[in-house]
Design a protein around this motif. Structure first.
Motif, PDB file in Angstrom:
ATOM      1  N   TYR A 177       0.847  -1.198   0.000  1.00  0.00           N
ATOM      2  CA  TYR A 177       0.000   0.000   0.000  1.00  0.00           C
ATOM      3  C   TYR A 177       0.877   1.239   0.000  1.00  0.00           C
ATOM      4  O   TYR A 177       1.761   1.387   0.846  1.00  0.00           O
ATOM      5  CB  TYR A 177      -0.942   0.008   1.214  1.00  0.00           C
ATOM      6  CG  TYR A 177      -1.780   1.267   1.228  1.00  0.00           C
ATOM      7  CD1 TYR A 177      -2.809   1.446   0.313  1.00  0.00           C
ATOM      8  CD2 TYR A 177      -1.517   2.295   2.139  1.00  0.00           C
ATOM      9  CE1 TYR A 177      -3.560   2.607   0.292  1.00  0.00           C
ATOM     10  CE2 TYR A 177      -2.261   3.462   2.126  1.00  0.00           C
ATOM     11  CZ  TYR A 177      -3.278   3.612   1.200  1.00  0.00           C
ATOM     12  OH  TYR A 177      -4.008   4.771   1.170  1.00  0.00           O
TER      13      TYR A 177
ATOM     14  N   LEU B  71      -8.321   4.240   5.837  1.00  0.00           N
ATOM     15  CA  LEU B  71      -9.080   3.740   4.687  1.00  0.00           C
ATOM     16  C   LEU B  71     -10.405   3.151   5.178  1.00  0.00           C
ATOM     17  O   LEU B  71     -10.453   2.568   6.281  1.00  0.00           O
ATOM     18  CB  LEU B  71      -8.282   2.638   3.962  1.00  0.00           C
ATOM     19  CG  LEU B  71      -7.043   3.097   3.193  1.00  0.00           C
ATOM     20  CD1 LEU B  71      -6.222   1.873   2.750  1.00  0.00           C
ATOM     21  CD2 LEU B  71      -7.427   3.929   1.975  1.00  0.00           C
TER      22      LEU B  71
ATOM     23  N   ASP C 149     -14.494  -1.141   3.945  1.00  0.00           N
ATOM     24  CA  ASP C 149     -14.781  -1.964   2.753  1.00  0.00           C
ATOM     25  C   ASP C 149     -13.759  -1.751   1.632  1.00  0.00           C
ATOM     26  O   ASP C 149     -13.936  -2.214   0.515  1.00  0.00           O
ATOM     27  CB  ASP C 149     -16.204  -1.695   2.236  1.00  0.00           C
ATOM     28  CG  ASP C 149     -16.390  -0.237   1.840  1.00  0.00           C
ATOM     29  OD1 ASP C 149     -15.449   0.572   2.053  1.00  0.00           O
ATOM     30  OD2 ASP C 149     -17.474   0.105   1.340  1.00  0.00           O
ATOM     31  N   TRP C 150     -12.668  -1.065   1.933  1.00  0.00           N
ATOM     32  CA  TRP C 150     -11.599  -0.865   0.946  1.00  0.00           C
ATOM     33  C   TRP C 150     -11.012  -2.237   0.578  1.00  0.00           C
ATOM     34  O   TRP C 150     -10.895  -3.125   1.424  1.00  0.00           O
ATOM     35  CB  TRP C 150     -10.519   0.030   1.551  1.00  0.00           C
ATOM     36  CG  TRP C 150      -9.344   0.304   0.640  1.00  0.00           C
ATOM     37  CD1 TRP C 150      -9.234   1.293  -0.278  1.00  0.00           C
ATOM     38  CD2 TRP C 150      -8.110  -0.428   0.595  1.00  0.00           C
ATOM     39  NE1 TRP C 150      -8.012   1.221  -0.906  1.00  0.00           N
ATOM     40  CE2 TRP C 150      -7.300   0.171  -0.391  1.00  0.00           C
ATOM     41  CE3 TRP C 150      -7.613  -1.543   1.275  1.00  0.00           C
ATOM     42  CZ2 TRP C 150      -6.025  -0.283  -0.698  1.00  0.00           C
ATOM     43  CZ3 TRP C 150      -6.345  -2.008   0.956  1.00  0.00           C
ATOM     44  CH2 TRP C 150      -5.560  -1.377  -0.018  1.00  0.00           C
TER      45      TRP C 150
ATOM     46  N   CYS D 174      -7.956  -4.525  -1.700  1.00  0.00           N
ATOM     47  CA  CYS D 174      -6.637  -4.512  -2.341  1.00  0.00           C
ATOM     48  C   CYS D 174      -6.825  -4.293  -3.847  1.00  0.00           C
ATOM     49  O   CYS D 174      -7.567  -5.046  -4.482  1.00  0.00           O
ATOM     50  CB  CYS D 174      -5.914  -5.838  -2.082  1.00  0.00           C
ATOM     51  SG  CYS D 174      -4.396  -6.013  -3.047  1.00  0.00           S
TER      52      CYS D 174
ATOM     53  N   LYS E   4      -9.247  -5.334   3.525  1.00  0.00           N
ATOM     54  CA  LYS E   4      -8.240  -4.594   4.293  1.00  0.00           C
ATOM     55  C   LYS E   4      -7.622  -5.443   5.415  1.00  0.00           C
ATOM     56  O   LYS E   4      -6.459  -5.253   5.776  1.00  0.00           O
ATOM     57  CB  LYS E   4      -8.973  -3.383   4.898  1.00  0.00           C
ATOM     58  CG  LYS E   4      -8.119  -2.275   5.396  1.00  0.00           C
ATOM     59  CD  LYS E   4      -8.975  -1.145   5.966  1.00  0.00           C
ATOM     60  CE  LYS E   4      -8.129  -0.251   6.842  1.00  0.00           C
ATOM     61  NZ  LYS E   4      -8.890   0.829   7.464  1.00  0.00           N
TER      62      LYS E   4
END
Lengths: 239, 239
Positions: free
Chosen positions: A209, A218, A221-222, A224, A231
């Motif tokens: 990241y 972040l 629900d972020w 990759c 996350k």
């Protein structure tokens, strides 16, 4: 043992696919290799952690679609880094069905093989499926993607469960020494004393990241951007 | 089945070598593939017709030297097309010895693996040696030679006993259609009606004699310029 020599073995890139009840599942492998010409027999090494592994063990048949340099990277990211236990990997891609009800991917792939397992070789982390080729077809007139192209041009990595996985501190002897030393990675062989730093690294695909927003801020629900995993799979570690 | 798809599988090129009493023998293979990463295990498929096959069966250890694009073609021609029963293949090339008394070739090779056979898989024409990597080393910082490079750039062929051998009438789908049709070869898939001709072809390596002197008038000690085998191995056939 100098493990960096493993980076000089040559491989292609393939989507293995099989049935999953009324659906299908698949994964990316780079170890499809012809073992005999007459009759055509291939081998393929698949991680025991892989959902497709368990399905092939059950179904005893699968296809291998041969990835080309023009196959969208999303195919590799989806089939290579996401789990068929969670998503339908075929959903967003073009594929065709064989009369045997096995799918093969048609996203600028060079061709396909339909295979039947003859014999399995059990290794500590992987199973080698020794398989007869029942049928095969040519699709697009494209250049097959080599693993070296994926690694050097697309800058992709092998996931942890790939037969050819190497940690990032293992240098690539096919690159000039200064490229191996570039960035923030430690070059174990050259012994170059590079400055280390802490970063959040995806434990599924190795994505580092590097965004402007601090990782902790972040949204929950972020995902990759490489493998689509959550996350919670990121680990703070020294790189 | 469209066998031309097998031309889109990706391979490297390797010299396998092992002991032969007080001497050494070796052969070229293109099917060295990593099966697991931890511990490092590789597989390699070797024709049962091959002398090195019998020696590996006996010795249970071997090396694989990784051929680069700058490895002299003579290494491939000697190790790939001549028999260790007749000549000492190492005689004219640079090599080094491991403490275990196994040789590896150092002619612009990328590196070497020292392997011990764990298990064999018997197939109709080949044996697959599943082997633990005991040690490995990096040599020259060269680009590994792919089989595609050997086939397209060096214009080399796989001998009859290679796992990936295809007859010349099987077209290469990675080449433009007109290249497949070029020359005097019949393109079976495209169905192009090309003019055929008779020619003397080496039954060992597939070399087509195209010299000015009629083949019948060549001296009896004339040797195939590709593989070094004698005139008696040439067959008059339609190409």
């Amino acid at each position: 043992m100098d493990k960096s020599v493993f980076r000089t073995l040559t491989y292609g890139m393939y989507v293995l696919a099989t049935r999953n009840g009324d659906n299908y599942s698949g994964c990316i492998v780079n170890t499809v290799f012809q073992l005999t010409s007459e009759p055509p027999i291939i081998g393929v090494s698949v991680s025991k952690d892989n959902y497709t592994h368990d399905l092939i063990m059950k179904e005893k048949t699968f296809t291998a679609s041969i990835i080309s340099e023009n196959t969208p990277v999303a195919v590799i990211n989806t089939f290579g880094f996401r789990s068929g236990r969670k998503i339908n990997k075929f959903e967003n891609f073009q594929y065709k069905m064989l009369p045997s009800n096995l799918p093969y991917v048609t996203e600028k792939t060079c061709g396909w093989l339909e295979c039947e397992v003859m014999e399995t070789v059990e290794l500590p982390t992987h199973t080698v499926f020794i398989s007869k080729v029942l049928d095969s077809g040519v699709l697009d007139r494209e250049t097959p993607m080599t693993y070296a192209y994926y690694h050097h041009v697309i800058k992709g990595n092998a996931p942890k469960n790939a037969p050819t996985h190497l940690t990032e501190d293992v240098p690539d002897p096919t690159k000039p020494a200064d490229e191996n030393d570039a960035g923030d990675k430690t070059n174990a062989t050259a012994g170059a004393a590079k400055e280390k730093r802490m970063a959040y690294v995806c434990s599924v695909c190795g994505h580092i990241y590097d965004g402007d927003i601090p990782f902790e801020q972040l949204p929950e629900d972020w995902m990759c951007p490489t493998c689509g995993e959550g996350k919670e799979n990121f680990i703070l570690k020294e790189i």
